[in-house]
Structures are given as C-alpha cells and as structure tokens.
Write an enzyme that holds these catalytic residues in place. Sequence first.
Site, PDB file in Angstrom:
ATOM      1  N   CYS A 167      45.584  64.923  14.720  1.00  0.00           N
ATOM      2  CA  CYS A 167      46.884  64.272  14.851  1.00  0.00           C
ATOM      3  C   CYS A 167      46.883  62.990  14.031  1.00  0.00           C
ATOM      4  CB  CYS A 167      47.142  63.961  16.322  1.00  0.00           C
ATOM      5  SG  CYS A 167      48.737  63.258  16.682  1.00  0.00           S
ATOM      6  N   GLU A 210      54.226  69.537  19.215  1.00  0.00           N
ATOM      7  CA  GLU A 210      55.349  68.620  19.071  1.00  0.00           C
ATOM      8  C   GLU A 210      56.105  68.444  20.388  1.00  0.00           C
ATOM      9  OE1 GLU A 210      55.442  66.900  16.661  1.00  0.00           O
ATOM     10  OE2 GLU A 210      54.463  67.997  15.049  1.00  0.00           O
ATOM     11  N   HIS A 213      54.587  65.910  22.564  1.00  0.00           N
ATOM     12  CA  HIS A 213      54.939  64.547  22.194  1.00  0.00           C
ATOM     13  C   HIS A 213      56.268  64.133  22.809  1.00  0.00           C
ATOM     14  CE1 HIS A 213      51.727  63.280  19.629  1.00  0.00           C
ATOM     15  NE2 HIS A 213      51.791  64.392  18.927  1.00  0.00           N
TER      16      HIS A 213
END
Length: 269
Positions: A167, A210, A213
């Site tokens: 990441c 994603e 997140h």
Amino acid sequence: MAARVQGSPALYYCSSFLPVLSRQARPHNWIIRRFFSNLSLSRRRTALALSGQARRGFSFQEDNFASPADLYFEAPLKIVQYPDTRLRAKNKRINTFDENLKKFADEMFDVMYKTDGIGLSAPQVGMNIQLMVFNPAGERGEGEEIVLVNPVVHKASKKTLLYNEGCLSFPGIYADVVRPASVKIDARDVTGARFRVNLSGLPARVFQHEFDHLQGTLFFDRMTEDVLDSIRLDLKALEKKYEDLTGQPSPEKIDNYKQRQEFAGFARI
C-alpha cells in the site's frame, strides 16, 4: 520486490490502497473484458433500492452526506501515509453528482497512474468521501476506467485467496492478506446511476482493498498476528516519521494495537 505467494500473482496496493500489479503479473485482456461485460449487463438489469441498503444498516440522514466543503479539493492530489488520521476517519456518502466530482475522479486517476497503480480510494488522497477509482489494465488509454461511488457489499464468497499486498500509504511494506475470491456489490457511477455487479479475480481483490479504506480499515487489520509481527518494525518506523514531520505524537501505535474482530461489510475470515 516483496515476497510472492507461491503459485499466486503478487498484488501491491497503493496508498492506503493503490493496488499495484506488477507489469509481468497483470491479467490477460479476457479477464478485463469479462469483468466489464458483466458490469455493463448489471447496469442494464439492476437498480438498487435505497430501502435495501437501509436494511443492511446504512443510514441516510443528511449529516451522513458530503457537503460542498467535504467535496472541495486542490490539485495536485497527494497520497496520505499511515498513521494519518484521515485513513481512519468516517467517509461520507455522496449525493451530488456534478462536474466537480468528475474532475476529482480524473485527478484520482492521474495519481493512480503516476504511482503505477490500478486502484485508489478517496481517503488515500485525504478526502473522506465514499469514492474509489480503478482500472485493472493499469495503463492510461487501456482497459476501462471505473468510478464507484457509495459502494455497498451485498455478498462475499466463502472461498478465499491469499495474496501479497502492499500500500502506498505504507511505502515499502508488503505482506500476505486473505480475502474472499468474489464479491457482489451495489454502487453508483460518477453520474449517479445505480448498478449491481459481481466481481471475481483481480477486480474483486482491488475492490475489497479500496472498500476497506472507505470503512477506515487498513490492510494490516486483515493480517494474522504472525504476519503483522513481520512488519511491526516497519509500521513503527512510519509512526516515528509522522512524529518527526508533524511534531505531534502518532495518532495510533502498533505496539498498542488490538486485532479488530469485525470489519464493516465483511465477516472476519
């Protein structure tokens, strides 16, 4: 280069998710064509009912939606690194679909391509809103650019896969993460159109990183204790870097970390 899982392609994720796939390991075109064919079919067939989302525990109160101030940004966008508090902050839903939102998505793609990524979420660039972009081809002008707004996980497969993830919010750190092999999701595109789609393979992996997140979940939250221990010193180095740059104590410490038992949208695997 990070260690690869034997017999599996290595995936590297940017900024608190910029998934990055090495050029040698990128998927064949038929995988991309099949994914986007399914996406187009789902758009034609399915309209998401708001009541269905509400039953899954999502609130539609006004204060959960992004304000004009929440949607304001300045280019160029910059990647946010751990342990910045924006990576853990609540990300608001979007109900304004205009040229500003399209421009923001375009700027996210610019950052994604410049970092050799195939996906990126808004909190990774300091914007706490429910938006992600990705392109499994990983090249401008190839594949298809997809913007997902207010995504919701409808179903995740019991079958799981192990990959070596990284990441950009954790530069130079890579470790193994287990995730469902496929997911069914509901979302809106950048114009506000609703759709449902099944994702598998690389697109499913990219989406899940994603999506985490957008829930304030970081990739080390999904690691086993042994794997987490293997990167503990690297995480402490990032915490020290943050303190040196800001003059403030790190907002979270891996030494005080307690493994999270549940994750929004997924059962712990």
